[in-house]
Design a protein around this motif. Structure first.
Motif, PDB file in Angstrom:
ATOM      1  N   TYR A 175       0.801  -1.227   0.000  1.00 36.77           N
ATOM      2  CA  TYR A 175       0.000   0.000   0.000  1.00 36.77           C
ATOM      3  C   TYR A 175       0.834   1.277   0.000  1.00 36.77           C
ATOM      4  O   TYR A 175       0.280   2.375   0.022  1.00 36.77           O
ATOM      5  N   SER A 176       2.160   1.141  -0.061  1.00 37.00           N
ATOM      6  CA  SER A 176       3.039   2.315  -0.171  1.00 37.00           C
ATOM      7  C   SER A 176       3.464   2.584  -1.601  1.00 37.00           C
ATOM      8  O   SER A 176       4.390   3.361  -1.847  1.00 37.00           O
ATOM      9  N   CYS A 177       2.771   1.968  -2.557  1.00 36.77           N
ATOM     10  CA  CYS A 177       3.151   2.147  -3.957  1.00 36.77           C
ATOM     11  C   CYS A 177       3.068   3.609  -4.387  1.00 36.77           C
ATOM     12  O   CYS A 177       3.768   4.037  -5.304  1.00 36.77           O
ATOM     13  N   GLY A 178       2.230   4.378  -3.707  1.00 30.67           N
ATOM     14  CA  GLY A 178       2.136   5.792  -4.048  1.00 30.67           C
ATOM     15  C   GLY A 178       3.391   6.559  -3.716  1.00 30.67           C
ATOM     16  O   GLY A 178       3.702   7.571  -4.353  1.00 30.67           O
ATOM     17  N   ALA A 179       4.140   6.085  -2.708  1.00 29.65           N
ATOM     18  CA  ALA A 179       5.392   6.736  -2.321  1.00 29.65           C
ATOM     19  C   ALA A 179       6.590   6.114  -3.025  1.00 29.65           C
ATOM     20  O   ALA A 179       7.526   6.805  -3.424  1.00 29.65           O
ATOM     21  N   SER A 180       6.539   4.770  -3.195  1.00 26.48           N
ATOM     22  CA  SER A 180       7.680   4.087  -3.795  1.00 26.48           C
ATOM     23  C   SER A 180       7.654   4.111  -5.317  1.00 26.48           C
ATOM     24  O   SER A 180       8.689   3.966  -5.975  1.00 26.48           O
ATOM     25  N   GLY A 181       6.464   4.266  -5.879  1.00 25.18           N
ATOM     26  CA  GLY A 181       6.335   4.224  -7.336  1.00 25.18           C
ATOM     27  C   GLY A 181       6.424   2.814  -7.904  1.00 25.18           C
ATOM     28  O   GLY A 181       6.508   2.629  -9.110  1.00 25.18           O
ATOM     29  N   THR A 182       6.373   1.801  -7.018  1.00 20.66           N
ATOM     30  CA  THR A 182       6.525   0.413  -7.439  1.00 20.66           C
ATOM     31  C   THR A 182       5.309  -0.407  -7.054  1.00 20.66           C
ATOM     32  O   THR A 182       4.900  -0.414  -5.884  1.00 20.66           O
ATOM     33  N   THR A 183       4.731  -1.092  -8.019  1.00 21.28           N
ATOM     34  CA  THR A 183       3.623  -2.000  -7.749  1.00 21.28           C
ATOM     35  C   THR A 183       4.179  -3.363  -7.384  1.00 21.28           C
ATOM     36  O   THR A 183       5.042  -3.907  -8.085  1.00 21.28           O
ATOM     37  N   SER A 206     -13.716   6.631   5.213  1.00 18.56           N
ATOM     38  CA  SER A 206     -14.093   5.353   5.810  1.00 18.56           C
ATOM     39  C   SER A 206     -13.286   5.104   7.075  1.00 18.56           C
ATOM     40  O   SER A 206     -12.069   5.285   7.108  1.00 18.56           O
ATOM     41  N   GLY A 207     -13.965   4.649   8.127  1.00 19.44           N
ATOM     42  CA  GLY A 207     -13.265   4.304   9.358  1.00 19.44           C
ATOM     43  C   GLY A 207     -12.293   3.168   9.160  1.00 19.44           C
ATOM     44  O   GLY A 207     -11.213   3.132   9.771  1.00 19.44           O
ATOM     45  N   ILE A 208     -12.650   2.189   8.303  1.00 15.30           N
ATOM     46  CA  ILE A 208     -11.753   1.074   8.018  1.00 15.30           C
ATOM     47  C   ILE A 208     -10.464   1.583   7.375  1.00 15.30           C
ATOM     48  O   ILE A 208      -9.366   1.135   7.713  1.00 15.30           O
ATOM     49  N   ARG A 209     -10.592   2.522   6.466  1.00 20.10           N
ATOM     50  CA  ARG A 209      -9.404   3.077   5.801  1.00 20.10           C
ATOM     51  C   ARG A 209      -8.481   3.738   6.823  1.00 20.10           C
ATOM     52  O   ARG A 209      -7.266   3.494   6.831  1.00 20.10           O
ATOM     53  N   THR A 210      -9.049   4.573   7.682  1.00 17.60           N
ATOM     54  CA  THR A 210      -8.242   5.274   8.682  1.00 17.60           C
ATOM     55  C   THR A 210      -7.578   4.306   9.639  1.00 17.60           C
ATOM     56  O   THR A 210      -6.388   4.430   9.956  1.00 17.60           O
ATOM     57  N   GLU A 220      -2.189   8.721   5.044  1.00 22.90           N
ATOM     58  CA  GLU A 220      -3.262   9.000   4.090  1.00 22.90           C
ATOM     59  C   GLU A 220      -2.697   9.618   2.816  1.00 22.90           C
ATOM     60  O   GLU A 220      -3.167   9.333   1.710  1.00 22.90           O
ATOM     61  N   ALA A 221      -1.672  10.442   2.957  1.00 25.07           N
ATOM     62  CA  ALA A 221      -1.069  11.068   1.774  1.00 25.07           C
ATOM     63  C   ALA A 221      -0.484  10.015   0.840  1.00 25.07           C
ATOM     64  O   ALA A 221      -0.607  10.110  -0.384  1.00 25.07           O
TER      65      ALA A 221
END
Length: 280
Positions: A175-183, A206-210, A220-221
């Motif tokens: 779930y850190s692909c947004g920061a790493s740029g790697t899927t 969503s509470g689940i997301r948080t 979240e960013a």
């Protein structure tokens, strides 16, 4: 009852049966809340519980009813349709954003003083957005990851390519692909498949997301960056349909809701991998 629940966020996650009665998802047809009624919005995992509670309470206390609007339209499954919680109070159905609506403190246009919303159920504890709200814990949150799995009612669903032993650290990587740029690929975690991971995340608010973000230490960013980059797919929380769509998908699911309602829905919860719980 008004004093207890007014301006409250009910922190919840368990779907349990405590009263008999016919569930009322949203006020039933012909029942329009008045200015003096208690009215709230309920996230998916606890909607059934509060719908049943509303039905049982209102049957015995017709002069002092309370109602709960589900986070999605109970007839169409749609989100964001207009709801009228009290006379002079119409706004978009808040999908996982009950706290935001409470904080907006909208008043009825009829008298200018009545709160349009008295309470909201959320699947998390107090946060930076909780000033002025009262949190009333009444259940335990349990969260695991979900993957596709054939069941009696969904025999053609593909068996997942995901291992059932993924840890919080593994999920943080995915779930850190947004920061790493790697899927990530399933083979990165010891699976035979080299397919790319298709990770699902519940809608914003969503509470689940948080709760999930805090459980794996991802901001979240970073999650939003992953959504924007296309390596994370944003879906409705606690919905098995997108998860069972193919063998490479992984999502999040509320354990009590799965146990009571979705055990035969073409998905499975990990048995020995990631698990997060806390008292709500």
């Amino acid at each position: 009852m008004h004093t207890t629940l007014a301006r409250a966020a009910l922190v919840s996650a368990a779907a349990i049966t405590i009263l008999a009665g016919t569930a009322q998802a949203d006020p039933p047809p012909g029942h329009n809340p008045t200015l003096s009624d208690i009215v709230g919005v309920c996230e998916t995992s606890v909607a059934s519980l509060l719908d049943d509670l509303s039905a049982a309470w209102n049957a015995q206390n017709p002069s002092d009813p309370f109602y709960c609007y589900d986070s999605v339209n109970p007839l169409t499954g749609g989100t964001g349709d207009p709801i009228t919680t009290k006379p002079g109070c119409t706004f978009a159905r808040p999908d996982g954003a009950g706290v935001s609506v409470l904080q907006a403190d909208q008043k009825s246009t009829v008298d200018g003083i009545t709160d349009c919303l008295d309470f909201a159920s959320v699947e998390r504890g107090p946060g930076s957005d909780s000033a002025g709200l009262t949190f009333l814990p009444f259940a335990q949150e349990a969260l695991r990851y979900a993957t596709s799995n054939p069941t009696a009612s969904f025999p053609s669903v593909p068996a997942t390519n995901a291992p059932q032993t993924l840890t919080a650290a593994n999920l943080a990587t995915i779930y850190s692909c947004g920061a790493s740029g790697t899927t990530s690929h399933w083979s990165d975690f010891g699976a035979a498949s080299t397919d790319a991971v298709e990770a699902l995340i519940p809608q914003p608010g969503s509470g689940i997301r948080t709760f999930f973000e805090s459980s794996i230490g991802v901001t979240e960013a970073t999650i939003q960056a992953g959504v924007n980059a296309g390596c994370l797919l944003q879906v409705q929380d606690d919905d098995p349909a997108p998860i069972r769509a193919n063998a490479d998908r992984i999502g999040l699911f509320d354990v009590p809701l799965f146990t009571t309602k979705y055990s035969d829905s073409g998905i499975q919860l990990d048995a020995t991998g990631f698990s997060a719980t806390h008292l709500d």
